[in-house]
Design a protein around this motif. Sequence first.
Motif, PDB file in Angstrom:
ATOM      1  N   GLN A  86      -4.535  50.304 -14.012  1.00 53.96           N
ATOM      2  CA  GLN A  86      -3.203  50.728 -14.139  1.00 53.96           C
ATOM      3  C   GLN A  86      -2.659  50.059 -15.237  1.00 53.96           C
ATOM      4  N   SER A  87      -3.153  49.482 -16.106  1.00 57.99           N
ATOM      5  CA  SER A  87      -2.732  48.548 -17.376  1.00 57.99           C
ATOM      6  C   SER A  87      -3.487  49.483 -18.470  1.00 57.99           C
ATOM      7  N   GLY A  88      -4.534  50.332 -18.082  1.00 55.43           N
ATOM      8  CA  GLY A  88      -5.224  51.103 -19.236  1.00 55.43           C
ATOM      9  C   GLY A  88      -6.009  50.244 -19.727  1.00 55.43           C
ATOM     10  N   LYS A  89      -6.858  49.186 -19.301  1.00 50.24           N
ATOM     11  CA  LYS A  89      -7.797  48.422 -19.781  1.00 50.24           C
ATOM     12  C   LYS A  89      -9.068  48.940 -19.298  1.00 50.24           C
ATOM     13  N   ASN A  90     -10.195  48.351 -20.055  1.00 49.73           N
ATOM     14  CA  ASN A  90     -11.448  48.665 -19.308  1.00 49.73           C
ATOM     15  C   ASN A  90     -11.838  47.548 -18.217  1.00 49.73           C
ATOM     16  N   PHE A  91     -12.261  48.101 -17.102  1.00 46.68           N
ATOM     17  CA  PHE A  91     -12.583  47.192 -15.949  1.00 46.68           C
ATOM     18  C   PHE A  91     -14.143  46.735 -15.813  1.00 46.68           C
ATOM     19  N   ASP A  92     -14.373  45.497 -15.527  1.00 47.86           N
ATOM     20  CA  ASP A  92     -15.865  45.102 -15.281  1.00 47.86           C
ATOM     21  C   ASP A  92     -16.119  45.522 -14.133  1.00 47.86           C
ATOM     22  N   VAL A  93     -17.409  46.281 -14.308  1.00 49.31           N
ATOM     23  CA  VAL A  93     -18.116  46.965 -12.969  1.00 49.31           C
ATOM     24  C   VAL A  93     -18.763  45.975 -12.186  1.00 49.31           C
ATOM     25  N   ARG A  94     -19.101  44.723 -12.335  1.00 48.62           N
ATOM     26  CA  ARG A  94     -20.104  43.783 -11.998  1.00 48.62           C
ATOM     27  C   ARG A  94     -19.512  43.426 -10.599  1.00 48.62           C
ATOM     28  N   GLY A  95     -18.130  43.078 -10.504  1.00 48.50           N
ATOM     29  CA  GLY A  95     -17.751  42.694  -9.282  1.00 48.50           C
ATOM     30  C   GLY A  95     -17.796  43.751  -8.209  1.00 48.50           C
ATOM     31  N   ILE A  96     -17.328  44.982  -8.687  1.00 50.46           N
ATOM     32  CA  ILE A  96     -17.569  46.115  -7.762  1.00 50.46           C
ATOM     33  C   ILE A  96     -19.052  46.081  -7.051  1.00 50.46           C
ATOM     34  N   GLN A  97     -20.047  46.251  -8.116  1.00 50.90           N
ATOM     35  CA  GLN A  97     -21.210  46.075  -7.909  1.00 50.90           C
ATOM     36  C   GLN A  97     -21.993  45.201  -6.976  1.00 50.90           C
ATOM     37  N   LYS A  98     -21.451  43.986  -7.146  1.00 49.50           N
ATOM     38  CA  LYS A  98     -21.778  42.804  -6.263  1.00 49.50           C
ATOM     39  C   LYS A  98     -21.239  42.874  -4.687  1.00 49.50           C
ATOM     40  N   SER A  99     -20.003  43.444  -4.805  1.00 48.06           N
ATOM     41  CA  SER A  99     -19.382  43.916  -3.422  1.00 48.06           C
ATOM     42  C   SER A  99     -19.991  44.890  -2.822  1.00 48.06           C
ATOM     43  N   VAL A 100     -20.372  45.721  -3.365  1.00 51.05           N
ATOM     44  CA  VAL A 100     -21.144  46.844  -2.781  1.00 51.05           C
ATOM     45  C   VAL A 100     -22.382  46.561  -2.205  1.00 51.05           C
ATOM     46  N   GLY A 101     -23.198  45.761  -3.018  1.00 51.72           N
ATOM     47  CA  GLY A 101     -24.336  45.056  -2.638  1.00 51.72           C
ATOM     48  C   GLY A 101     -24.347  44.269  -1.286  1.00 51.72           C
ATOM     49  N   SER A 102     -23.429  43.607  -1.211  1.00 56.02           N
ATOM     50  CA  SER A 102     -23.208  42.810   0.108  1.00 56.02           C
ATOM     51  C   SER A 102     -22.839  43.493   1.174  1.00 56.02           C
ATOM     52  N   ILE A 103     -22.102  44.653   0.834  1.00 57.28           N
ATOM     53  CA  ILE A 103     -21.852  45.686   2.088  1.00 57.28           C
ATOM     54  C   ILE A 103     -23.063  46.192   2.447  1.00 57.28           C
ATOM     55  N   ILE A 104     -23.839  46.876   1.518  1.00 56.79           N
ATOM     56  CA  ILE A 104     -25.080  47.634   1.894  1.00 56.79           C
ATOM     57  C   ILE A 104     -26.327  46.500   2.695  1.00 56.79           C
ATOM     58  N   ASP A 105     -26.464  45.343   2.060  1.00 56.43           N
ATOM     59  CA  ASP A 105     -27.046  44.417   2.846  1.00 56.43           C
ATOM     60  C   ASP A 105     -26.712  44.138   4.153  1.00 56.43           C
ATOM     61  N   GLU A 106     -25.616  43.944   4.296  1.00 54.06           N
ATOM     62  CA  GLU A 106     -24.940  43.489   5.709  1.00 54.06           C
ATOM     63  C   GLU A 106     -25.110  44.857   6.758  1.00 54.06           C
ATOM     64  N   THR A 107     -24.770  46.160   6.222  1.00 55.86           N
ATOM     65  CA  THR A 107     -25.140  46.929   6.765  1.00 55.86           C
ATOM     66  C   THR A 107     -26.371  47.345   7.102  1.00 55.86           C
ATOM     67  N   LEU A 108     -27.438  47.099   6.648  1.00 54.27           N
ATOM     68  CA  LEU A 108     -28.662  47.587   7.033  1.00 54.27           C
ATOM     69  C   LEU A 108     -29.274  46.535   7.810  1.00 54.27           C
ATOM     70  N   ARG A 109     -28.402  45.322   7.831  1.00 52.99           N
ATOM     71  CA  ARG A 109     -28.958  44.250   9.012  1.00 52.99           C
ATOM     72  C   ARG A 109     -28.413  44.500  10.446  1.00 52.99           C
ATOM     73  N   ASN A 110     -27.155  45.121  10.059  1.00 53.44           N
ATOM     74  CA  ASN A 110     -26.377  45.641  11.569  1.00 53.44           C
ATOM     75  C   ASN A 110     -26.421  46.938  11.810  1.00 53.44           C
ATOM     76  N   ARG A 111     -27.304  47.814  11.507  1.00 50.19           N
ATOM     77  CA  ARG A 111     -27.615  48.809  11.625  1.00 50.19           C
ATOM     78  C   ARG A 111     -27.134  49.652  13.025  1.00 50.19           C
ATOM     79  N   ARG A 112     -27.400  48.649  13.956  1.00 49.10           N
ATOM     80  CA  ARG A 112     -27.354  48.948  15.312  1.00 49.10           C
ATOM     81  C   ARG A 112     -25.766  48.949  16.155  1.00 49.10           C
ATOM     82  N   VAL A 113     -24.971  48.433  14.970  1.00 48.01           N
ATOM     83  CA  VAL A 113     -23.520  47.998  15.395  1.00 48.01           C
ATOM     84  C   VAL A 113     -22.567  49.290  15.011  1.00 48.01           C
ATOM     85  N   LEU A 114     -21.963  49.454  15.801  1.00 47.72           N
ATOM     86  CA  LEU A 114     -20.840  50.767  15.653  1.00 47.72           C
ATOM     87  C   LEU A 114     -19.811  49.954  14.871  1.00 47.72           C
TER      88      LEU A 114
END
Length: 353
Positions: A86-114
């Motif tokens: 929003q401010s026209g600055k470059n954003f750090d991708v690492r935080g997004i990548q870390k969160s996405v990694g956690s979401i993937i790991d937990e989804t794989l562990r809980n693949r039987r859960v709706l």
Amino acid sequence: MKYVNVELVEPGDVLARSIYTSEGLTLLHAGVQLTVGMINKLRRFGVTMLSIKDPLLDEVKEQEVVTETTRKDAIRNLSQAISCVQSGKNFDVRGIQKSVGSIIDETLRNRRVLLNLGEIRTTDNAMYIHSLNVCMMATVMGVGLGYNTAQLKELAIGALLHDVGKLSVDKEAPAYKKNSKTNHHTWLGFDLLRKKHEMSIVSAHIPLQHHEWVDGSGQPRGLTGDEIHDFAKIVAICNYYDNLISPFSAEEEPLPAYEACEKVMGLAEKRFDHKMVIHFLRSIAMYPTGTSLKLSTGEIGVIIDQNRGLPSRPVVRVIRRDQQTNRRMVDDHEITDIDLSEKPTIFITAVME
């Protein structure tokens, strides 16, 4: 826990699920006893539904695909990235990548859960909750489709940032150059993400194509069928569904989950790829845990559990006061847990507030 309209919440009721700000901070913690002031403040924030504790449902624990900590961290990292955009600055991708990694790991562990989408939306956090929901739904679908970790990462990053073009201030992007009359935020999102060398170009195509429909009637390029990347087909469904159930979308009023699923099914092979619709319906709870509903028996109950593979046939807890056999007592109440997957003659006839 039960999911109820804020107009039915009373002072003294206990919040069952925390509410977050757009920065991922906790606005109200789960377990807080609500006051008149708190309830009125939540109304001003646009809250329409709340998760409330119920002593008759205390031992019922909602199974979560993604933990509260991971969801809160994802909102915080997304907020930081959006603030830079929003401010026209470059954003750090690492935080997004870390969160996405956690979401993937937990989804794989809980693949039987709706997946239950029970996050409480406010005028402040609605955009972030929407992006998080789309990311979680897309990831669950990707796991069901057998994607490997690298593919899941590309999918989840593009899903989390699918609407980033709405906030871009880059006036040199193709949409502005061409004075496009279409929904140009798709081009802006693509142009923003494709410049990120830490990010796959596949992820960048998700914001670009998530409004393309398989029949060619979508935007911005009118692509059809196989011209649309499978990841974008997934996010198209998740984005549409979450907008249907959100009180902050362009829809006139939010739909209950099962009606939103019906709308998605009705658009198979028109807007959405048929195979992807099938996988979507296998991933989502059509009647989220905590929902109150009416059965064909005339009884009112609350969803307490889900059946993977049969999302329209959950487990319902019915609470009565009359004396009957084969019931267990809680004070003066009688409780029956009905697994609709084992009761083919009992149907859900209405969702209650």
